[in-house]
Design an enzyme around this catalytic site. Structure first.
Site, PDB file in Angstrom:
ATOM      1  N   ASN A  91       0.812  -1.223   0.000  1.00  0.00           N
ATOM      2  CA  ASN A  91       0.000   0.000   0.000  1.00  0.00           C
ATOM      3  C   ASN A  91       0.844   1.271   0.000  1.00  0.00           C
ATOM      4  OD1 ASN A  91      -2.353   1.859   0.942  1.00  0.00           O
ATOM      5  ND2 ASN A  91      -0.796   2.040   2.545  1.00  0.00           N
ATOM      6  N   SER A 148      -3.515   2.641  -8.555  1.00  0.00           N
ATOM      7  CA  SER A 148      -4.315   3.872  -8.641  1.00  0.00           C
ATOM      8  C   SER A 148      -5.029   3.860  -9.978  1.00  0.00           C
ATOM      9  CB  SER A 148      -3.388   5.095  -8.578  1.00  0.00           C
ATOM     10  OG  SER A 148      -4.083   6.274  -8.934  1.00  0.00           O
ATOM     11  N   TYR A 161       4.410   9.777 -11.116  1.00  0.00           N
ATOM     12  CA  TYR A 161       3.488   8.978 -10.294  1.00  0.00           C
ATOM     13  C   TYR A 161       2.747   7.969 -11.169  1.00  0.00           C
ATOM     14  CZ  TYR A 161      -0.369   7.932  -7.059  1.00  0.00           C
ATOM     15  OH  TYR A 161      -1.277   7.303  -6.242  1.00  0.00           O
ATOM     16  N   LYS A 165       2.838   3.774 -11.006  1.00  0.00           N
ATOM     17  CA  LYS A 165       1.653   2.937 -10.763  1.00  0.00           C
ATOM     18  C   LYS A 165       1.396   2.002 -11.949  1.00  0.00           C
ATOM     19  CE  LYS A 165       0.563   4.362  -6.619  1.00  0.00           C
ATOM     20  NZ  LYS A 165       0.612   3.440  -5.465  1.00  0.00           N
ATOM     21  N   ILE A 194      -9.607   9.247  -2.803  1.00  0.00           N
ATOM     22  CA  ILE A 194      -9.846   8.735  -1.448  1.00  0.00           C
ATOM     23  C   ILE A 194      -9.366   9.777  -0.426  1.00  0.00           C
ATOM     24  CG2 ILE A 194      -9.447   6.810   0.140  1.00  0.00           C
ATOM     25  CD1 ILE A 194     -10.642   5.882  -2.554  1.00  0.00           C
TER      26      ILE A 194
HETATM   27  P1  NAD Z   1      -0.842   8.589   2.733  1.00  0.00           P
HETATM   28  O1  NAD Z   1       0.171   9.600   2.333  1.00  0.00           O
HETATM   29  O2  NAD Z   1      -1.889   8.975   3.723  1.00  0.00           O
HETATM   30  O3  NAD Z   1      -0.161   7.254   3.248  1.00  0.00           O
HETATM   31  C1  NAD Z   1       0.967   6.716   2.613  1.00  0.00           C
HETATM   32  C2  NAD Z   1       1.651   5.765   3.550  1.00  0.00           C
HETATM   33  O4  NAD Z   1       2.840   5.307   2.914  1.00  0.00           O
HETATM   34  C3  NAD Z   1       2.050   6.403   4.865  1.00  0.00           C
HETATM   35  O5  NAD Z   1       1.774   5.523   5.928  1.00  0.00           O
HETATM   36  C4  NAD Z   1       3.548   6.598   4.708  1.00  0.00           C
HETATM   37  O6  NAD Z   1       4.248   6.575   5.945  1.00  0.00           O
HETATM   38  C5  NAD Z   1       3.902   5.411   3.847  1.00  0.00           C
HETATM   39  N1  NAD Z   1       5.169   5.624   3.173  1.00  0.00           N
HETATM   40  C6  NAD Z   1       5.544   6.678   2.408  1.00  0.00           C
HETATM   41  N2  NAD Z   1       6.821   6.557   2.028  1.00  0.00           N
HETATM   42  C7  NAD Z   1       7.268   5.387   2.557  1.00  0.00           C
HETATM   43  C8  NAD Z   1       8.513   4.721   2.542  1.00  0.00           C
HETATM   44  N3  NAD Z   1       9.585   5.237   1.920  1.00  0.00           N
HETATM   45  N4  NAD Z   1       8.629   3.543   3.200  1.00  0.00           N
HETATM   46  C9  NAD Z   1       7.564   3.014   3.857  1.00  0.00           C
HETATM   47  N5  NAD Z   1       6.358   3.625   3.921  1.00  0.00           N
HETATM   48  C10 NAD Z   1       6.224   4.793   3.285  1.00  0.00           C
HETATM   49  O7  NAD Z   1      -1.496   8.145   1.355  1.00  0.00           O
HETATM   50  P2  NAD Z   1      -2.793   7.269   1.024  1.00  0.00           P
HETATM   51  O8  NAD Z   1      -3.740   8.151   0.321  1.00  0.00           O
HETATM   52  O9  NAD Z   1      -3.241   6.510   2.211  1.00  0.00           O
HETATM   53  O10 NAD Z   1      -2.151   6.310  -0.087  1.00  0.00           O
HETATM   54  C11 NAD Z   1      -1.935   4.920   0.111  1.00  0.00           C
HETATM   55  C12 NAD Z   1      -1.684   4.294  -1.254  1.00  0.00           C
HETATM   56  O11 NAD Z   1      -2.847   4.471  -2.071  1.00  0.00           O
HETATM   57  C13 NAD Z   1      -0.522   4.923  -2.021  1.00  0.00           C
HETATM   58  O12 NAD Z   1       0.190   3.927  -2.703  1.00  0.00           O
HETATM   59  C14 NAD Z   1      -1.233   5.839  -3.017  1.00  0.00           C
HETATM   60  O13 NAD Z   1      -0.455   6.049  -4.176  1.00  0.00           O
HETATM   61  C15 NAD Z   1      -2.477   5.041  -3.302  1.00  0.00           C
HETATM   62  N6  NAD Z   1      -3.582   5.845  -3.817  1.00  0.00           N
HETATM   63  C16 NAD Z   1      -4.144   6.858  -3.081  1.00  0.00           C
HETATM   64  C17 NAD Z   1      -5.220   7.579  -3.595  1.00  0.00           C
HETATM   65  C18 NAD Z   1      -5.898   8.685  -2.834  1.00  0.00           C
HETATM   66  O14 NAD Z   1      -6.784   9.360  -3.406  1.00  0.00           O
HETATM   67  N7  NAD Z   1      -5.592   8.929  -1.576  1.00  0.00           N
HETATM   68  C19 NAD Z   1      -5.709   7.268  -4.866  1.00  0.00           C
HETATM   69  C20 NAD Z   1      -5.113   6.244  -5.590  1.00  0.00           C
HETATM   70  C21 NAD Z   1      -4.056   5.526  -5.055  1.00  0.00           C
END
Ligand code: NAD
Length: 254
Positions: A91, A148, A161, A165, A194
């Protein structure tokens, strides 16, 4: 080494946002949880207590996905704590802080994003898989990659990005084939918009776009929306499926 009775899942980046939603849903559905991530310990005790209240034994491992040399120690720590690994949810990820034109894309920014979202995730998966394959299955086993909608709907303002993905999506397909005979199913979940820290800075923009109908369901997704899908995929109830892609985006990419 203690033998856990409950299946065990690793959720990278599980201390907040979508990862926490996934960890909570997995806890409710019967998994013990190792969450990995970076940053200080602030808030981690609360997360562990929260997962404990949902019935899970949970641990947090400070581990930087970009640091390939740290991966084996993380896997060893999970094996020592739980004695088994049944599910890996990839994730953790980062998005560019500033969007920009391709002509301004800097190698260091590209490397940072690809180094975590793709390179780090690929080699962390390799380390976890070696441990999974070394022990007989005690429960349905799966790997779930959180990509994503950007894996397919690319944007010229954040090509780094989107490419990371799309690469992870290709990895999911190849890994599904590689593991088909092992019984380990590989899934890809593509979230849309999200609510999380990642989207907090642009929430006003997304509010307007959602209001205008960009998302046919006309609402944000919540981490729980993604968590519930992942828990279903990890349950083993979809055991004949592998390489499958689930879009969870309120209709955005239809
Ligand atoms: P977020 O920024 O809230 O959480 C990301 C998490 O990844 C955090 O816990 C952070 O500590 C961890 N992280 C970042 N760099 C890291 C590293 N070098 N080593 C270990 N952990 C690391 O983001 P989110 O929105 O919860 O996103 C989670 C996943 O979902 C991501 O892969 C993101 O690309 C994907 N995503 C998010 C959305 C959205 O709208 N929020 C949409 C599509 C995909």
């Amino acid at each position: 080494m203690t033998e856990a009775r409950r299946p065990v899942a690793i959720v990278t980046g599980g201390r907040r946002g979508i990862g926490l939603g996934i960890a909570r849903a997995l806890a409710v559905s019967g998994f013990d949880i190792a969450i990995t991530g970076i940053g200080d310990a602030e808030g981690v005790a609360r997360v562990i207590a929260d997962l404990g209240a949902l019935g899970a034994r949970a641990v947090f491992l400070r581990a930087d996905l970009a640091d390939l040399g740290s991966h084996q120690a993380s896997v060893d720590a999970v094996a020592a704590e739980f004695g088994r690994i049944d599910c890996l949810v990839n994730n953790a990820g980062i998005a560019p802080v500033v969007r920009g034109d391709f002509l301004d894309l800097k190698p260091e920014n590209f490397d940072a994003i690809v180094g975590i979202n793709l390179r780090g995730t690929v080699f962390f998966t390799q380390a976890v898989l070696k441990a999974m394959l070394a022990t007989p299955a005690a429960a349905p086993r799966s790997i779930v990659n959180i990509t994503s909608v950007s894996a397919a709907m690319t944007s010229p303002e954040r090509l780094d990005y989107c490419m990371s993905k799309a690469g992870l999506a290709a990895f999911s397909q190849g890994l599904a084939l590689r593991l088909a005979e092992t019984g380990i199913s590989v899934f890809e979940v593509r979230p849309g918009i999200i609510r999380s820290d990642m989207t907090a800075a642009v929430s006003g923009k997304y509010d307007a776009l959602i209001e205008a109908g960009l998302v046919p369901m006309r609402r944000w997704g919540d981490p729980e929306d993604i968590g519930n899908i992942v828990a279903g995929l990890a349950s083993g109830k979809f055991g004949f499926a592998t390489g499958s892609v689930i879009q969870a985006d309120g209709g955005l990419s239809i």
